[in-house]
Design a protein around this motif. Structure first.
Motif, PDB file in Angstrom:
ATOM      1  N   PHE C  13       3.392   1.828   3.257  1.00 24.16           N
ATOM      2  CA  PHE C  13       2.841   0.608   3.864  1.00 24.16           C
ATOM      3  C   PHE C  13       2.516  -0.459   2.812  1.00 24.16           C
ATOM      4  O   PHE C  13       2.600  -1.657   3.065  1.00 24.16           O
ATOM      5  N   LEU C  14       2.108  -0.003   1.633  1.00 22.20           N
ATOM      6  CA  LEU C  14       1.658  -0.965   0.617  1.00 22.20           C
ATOM      7  C   LEU C  14       2.637  -1.106  -0.551  1.00 22.20           C
ATOM      8  O   LEU C  14       2.350  -1.817  -1.517  1.00 22.20           O
ATOM      9  N   LYS C  15       3.751  -0.468  -0.426  1.00 21.29           N
ATOM     10  CA  LYS C  15       4.749  -0.484  -1.493  1.00 21.29           C
ATOM     11  C   LYS C  15       5.101  -1.924  -1.893  1.00 21.29           C
ATOM     12  O   LYS C  15       5.304  -2.781  -1.039  1.00 21.29           O
ATOM     13  N   GLY C  16       5.115  -2.161  -3.190  1.00 21.56           N
ATOM     14  CA  GLY C  16       5.535  -3.470  -3.682  1.00 21.56           C
ATOM     15  C   GLY C  16       4.450  -4.533  -3.662  1.00 21.56           C
ATOM     16  O   GLY C  16       4.703  -5.699  -3.944  1.00 21.56           O
ATOM     17  N   TYR C  51      -6.334   3.033   9.039  1.00 22.78           N
ATOM     18  CA  TYR C  51      -6.148   4.236   8.229  1.00 22.78           C
ATOM     19  C   TYR C  51      -4.727   4.325   7.716  1.00 22.78           C
ATOM     20  O   TYR C  51      -3.773   4.054   8.444  1.00 22.78           O
ATOM     21  N   ILE C  52      -4.657   4.714   6.472  1.00 24.91           N
ATOM     22  CA  ILE C  52      -3.360   5.008   5.887  1.00 24.91           C
ATOM     23  C   ILE C  52      -3.259   6.529   5.845  1.00 24.91           C
ATOM     24  O   ILE C  52      -4.033   7.190   5.142  1.00 24.91           O
ATOM     25  N   ILE C 126      -0.804  -9.203   3.901  1.00 25.03           N
ATOM     26  CA  ILE C 126      -1.297  -8.160   4.822  1.00 25.03           C
ATOM     27  C   ILE C 126      -0.743  -8.397   6.229  1.00 25.03           C
ATOM     28  O   ILE C 126      -0.284  -7.477   6.907  1.00 25.03           O
ATOM     29  N   MET C 127      -0.759  -9.658   6.644  1.00 27.08           N
ATOM     30  CA  MET C 127      -0.247 -10.003   7.968  1.00 27.08           C
ATOM     31  C   MET C 127       1.228  -9.617   8.112  1.00 27.08           C
ATOM     32  O   MET C 127       1.645  -9.084   9.150  1.00 27.08           O
TER      33      MET C 127
END
Lengths: 382, 289, 153
Positions: C13-16, C51-52, C126-127
């Protein structure tokens, strides 16, 4: 002049009065002889025993959604074009039993077919229809699987082709490269000539069997004048073609225009009656129906002609793939003129014009394709 | 004397009628779900041995009722037994649901193209099945597992409607317990005790472990499911020629003669049912063809 | 203490994500563990986290007095759970319950909402990522609704 046999390619003259000898020679060789005859005010194919079974003095007038027999006054045997029947009814019958099976307890066995293959002679096949037979040969006899029924019916044929000296309103064999002269696939081919003094046929020998049969008929060698007369008569048919179709790039044209508005237009006129598929000499779709006798011990599978205009044709669990009229008309036309080329290496159309004549709303395939081509040309020109 | 046709073409053997089925005996019936069952068949004449390649189908004939095209779902390595998994949806297949051990069935085949088991050697193999689509892919799984060393990572992603609609549940468990076979199962909806995934099968594609650059994907399921699956596979980096799908059409003859199964120039019965996706991509863009 | 940053950075989800932004998000993160059967959130409650998921499986469900819990879909390793923290009125519309022992990183929604407001570059990032999650959920939901394996598909 009689001879034990004639060579392939030889040209011979048969006078009208000796034509019966040809029919007799075929019957004597145990051929069931089928040819043109008048029935229900149409020229159809049926058993012919004598010259007087032929449509003597009749001609057919054809246009989109129009077919009418007319008296001509001359005594020609073949002065018509093509009728509602095609020869496929003999080779790929409209309804035929595939096999029968008998149940014994939990087992069943397929009953042997004891009938012997028919020997059929076809009199009066036009060049377009002869091409159609070769197209169906391709479908049923050249793939990995051969159709046994077709092979059986096709095996012992005698083919007498008739070259056209007139064309009908629906004809466009020149565009499809199939006629009006028969060039291959026949045992004998004839051209009928009536002039001031004589009524005769110029025969061309196409096979050993043809040469042999013809040797039992009173013939004489063809002279230069007669050959020229025949050539002129066939040219006359060429010049009379009722329709024309530009086939250049036709496959791409149809493949690329599957969403053309013309399909909606033709769908508003098409009744999905399937007439075009029934009269088409190349349409080969079939369905299989299953029957049992009352005891449930004897089962039969019957194959019948089918038409891509029915909803059932494309039915898979849940519904039909081609549920709209547009989809079904497009399937028929695109198959005939485009995908057929990919599937079998030739067009599926021989230009006989039957689908135009026998369409109750007068839909003309040549017009439909012309319209698509015209609008594409216009839009690419802009 | 040779007729014109005989001169033109080599005549086929008249006695080999491709429409004649061979008689098979039902050895075992297994209920898979409420509407799906498997039949184990053996040749009645004791000739034994039915050779086929994964992906092929047979025309199965039920006496007096008719024929249906059914893909082969058994192990291609087991020649003696022919296995079909059938969903009862029409007159013929509903009739077949009533078959018992000892009953007989007509079989014509095998027909059609095969899953690319040869091309997949040395590569990762991603098998994606939806619903009854697992049946034609099971022979591939058997083949992979008996030749495991020839392949890279192997993955099965299987989606069904509900937990009750899952096929081959025991086998799925066995396969799942292997360390060399990643098996992810999901259902679209579930009630009750189901502890597994509730997700569409396409969502499993990013979760599995395989190398998109060196994979072959084999996909079988309903048309919509296959289209979304292909989309997702291509998102992951697979190209059209790494993806194989199996098409379904009306089939009456299985040998390219009856005309029913056409998609434009394709006869699904002989050019398919298994196609490499690049052969179908343009046709997928057209509707109702 | 070891920070959660490397774990977050590795999650799909947060890659990069840019290092600065990763720092911002790590500041709102905390480790959580849920036992099988444990509710992670319930319908109607304030939605102040997402939650991740690192390990385990979570079911999103609703409740019917007649049928009991009705599961809708599951989330697992590599996925994100919850986006109600992002849209007013910031309340959960469904229940989420751990099906297995589930390890996740909880991200404080209130804290993140503020950071998104303060730094629109961060907010946009984030959006974008949530738009992807929501679009993917919507497509999957449509596919579920199509009932492709049903009798008339």
């Amino acid at each position: 002049m009689t001879k034990s046999s004639f060579q392939i390619g030889e040209l011979l003259i048969v006078e009208l009065e000796h034509f019966q000898q040809l029919l007799d020679a075929l019957w004597n060789r145990d051929f069931a002889v089928y040819g043109p005859t008048v029935k229900d005010m149409a020229i159809v194919h049926d058993e012919v025993k004598a010259v007087y079974d032929f449509p003597i003095g009749w001609t057919d007038e054809q246009e989109a959604a129009h077919y009418q027999l007319k008296k001509t006054g001359n005594g020609a045997l073949f002065n018509y074009v093509v009728g509602p029947h095609t020869w496929k009814k003999y080779l790929f019958p409209p309804k035929v039993s595939l096999w029968e099976a008998k149940k014994e307890g939990a087992l069943f066995e397929i009953l042997p077919d004891k009938s012997s293959p028919p020997k059929m002679a076809f009199i009066g096949i036009r060049a377009c229809d002869l091409s159609a037979i070769m197209i169906q040969d391709n479908i049923f006899t050249k793939g990995d699987y051969k159709d046994s029924i077709y092979l059986r019916n096709r095996k012992n044929n005698f083919i007498l082709a008739v070259n056209c000296t007139k064309s009908g309103g629906g004809c466009f064999c020149i565009s499809m490269g199939t006629g009006p002269k028969a060039t291959k696939g026949f045992d004998l081919a004839l051209t009928e000539i009536i002039d001031d003094k004589r009524h005769y046929f110029l025969f061309e020998v196409g096979s050993e069997l043809g040469g042999e049969i013809l040797s039992q008929v009173t013939t004489q060698a063809a002279g230069e004048t007669e050959k020229q007369t025949v050539e002129k008569a066939i040219n006359q048919a060429k010049n009379q073609m009722g329709r024309a179709l530009d086939t250049r790039g036709i496959k791409e044209l149809l493949y690329d225009n599957s969403e053309h508005p013309r399909w909606d237009d033709v769908a508003s006129r098409c009744l999905t009656c399937g007439n075009c598929t029934m009269v088409c000499p190349t349409c080969f779709c079939s369905n299989i129906e299953d029957y049992t006798d009352l005891t449930g011990k004897l089962a039969n599978r019957q194959r019948r002609w089918d038409s891509c205009f029915t909803l059932e044709h494309s039915y898979i669990h849940g519904g039909s793939v081609r549920s709209s009229v547009k989809a079904r008309y497009r399937q028929w036309l695109t198959h005939k003129f485009a995908s057929w080329i990919d599937q079998f290496g030739t067009s599926g159309c021989v230009g006989c014009g039957r689908c135009i004549t026998w369409c109750p709303s007068g839909i003309d395939v040549t017009e439909e394709i012309k319209e698509i081509r015209r609008s594409v040309k216009v839009s690419t020109a802009v | 004397m040779a007729t014109v046709l005989e001169r033109q073409i080599k005549m086929g053997d008249d006695n080999q009628n491709p429409m004649h089925p061979k008689l098979f005996k039902v050895m075992k019936v297994r209920k898979e779900t409420h509407d799906t069952f498997s039949l184990n068949l053996e040749a009645s004449d004791g000739s034994g041995g039915f050779h086929f390649q994964p992906g092929q189908f047979n025309m199965l004939y039920l006496f007096g009722v008719g024929e249906a095209p059914i893909s082969i779902s058994g192990d291609p390595g087991v020649k003696k037994t022919l296995t079909h998994t059938i969903r009862a949806v029409g007159a013929v297949t509903k009739g077949m649901m009533k078959l018992k051990k000892g009953d007989s069935l007509g079989v014509r085949g095998p027909y059609g193209t095969t899953w690319p088991t040869k091309e997949a050697e040395g590569k990762d193999v991603v098998i994606i099945a939806g619903g009854i689509g697992l049946a034609p892919l099971r022979p591939v799984i058997y083949h992979l597992l008996s030749n495991r060393e020839k392949f890279g990572k192997t993955v099965l992603l299987y989606g069904a409607r509900t937990p009750d609609d899952l096929l081959y549940v025991q086998e799925l468990e066995q396969w799942r317990s292997r360390f060399d076979f990643e098996v992810l199962v999901t259902v679209d909806r579930a009630l009750g005790k189901w502890q597994g995934n509730i997700e569409v099968v396409t969502r499993l594609i990013p979760k599995a472990t395989y190398d998109p650059a060196n994979s072959i994907a084999m996909v079988c399921g309903p048309s919509i499911m296959m289209r979304f699956t292909v989309l997702e596979l291509m998102k992951q980096g697979l190209t059209q020629n790494q993806i194989y799908i199996s098409e379904e059409r009306n089939m009456k003859c299985g040998i390219g003669h009856c005309g029913h199964c056409q998609i434009e120039h394709i006869f699904v019965c002989k050019d398919g049912p298994v196609f490499r996706y690049d052969a179908m991509v343009e046709l997928f863009k057209k509707r109702d063809i | 203490m070891e920070t959660l940053e490397p774990i977050l950075a590795a999650h799909p989800f947060l890659k990069g994500l840019e290092p600065d932004h990763l720092k911002l998000i790590t500041g709102c993160a905390s480790n959580v563990v849920f036992q099988p059967g444990q509710f992670i959130f319930r319908e109607g409650e304030e939605a102040n986290q997402f939650y991740i998921v690192r390990e385990g499986k979570v079911v999103i469900e609703t409740y019917s007095p007649v049928k009991g819990p009705i599961p809708i879909h599951t989330r697992q390793k590599g996925e994100v759970l919850g986006w109600s923290w992002l849209v007013p009125p910031y309340r959960w519309h469904f229940d989420a319950r751990a099906l297995e022992l589930t390890r996740a990183i909880a991200l404080d929604g209130k804290c993140l909402r503020q950071k998104c407001e303060d730094d629109h570059d961060f907010g946009y990032e984030i959006m974008k990522r949530f738009a992807f999650v929501i679009a993917e959920r919507l497509e999957a939901t449509r596919l579920q609704l199509l009932d492709v394996y049903g009798d008339r598909s």
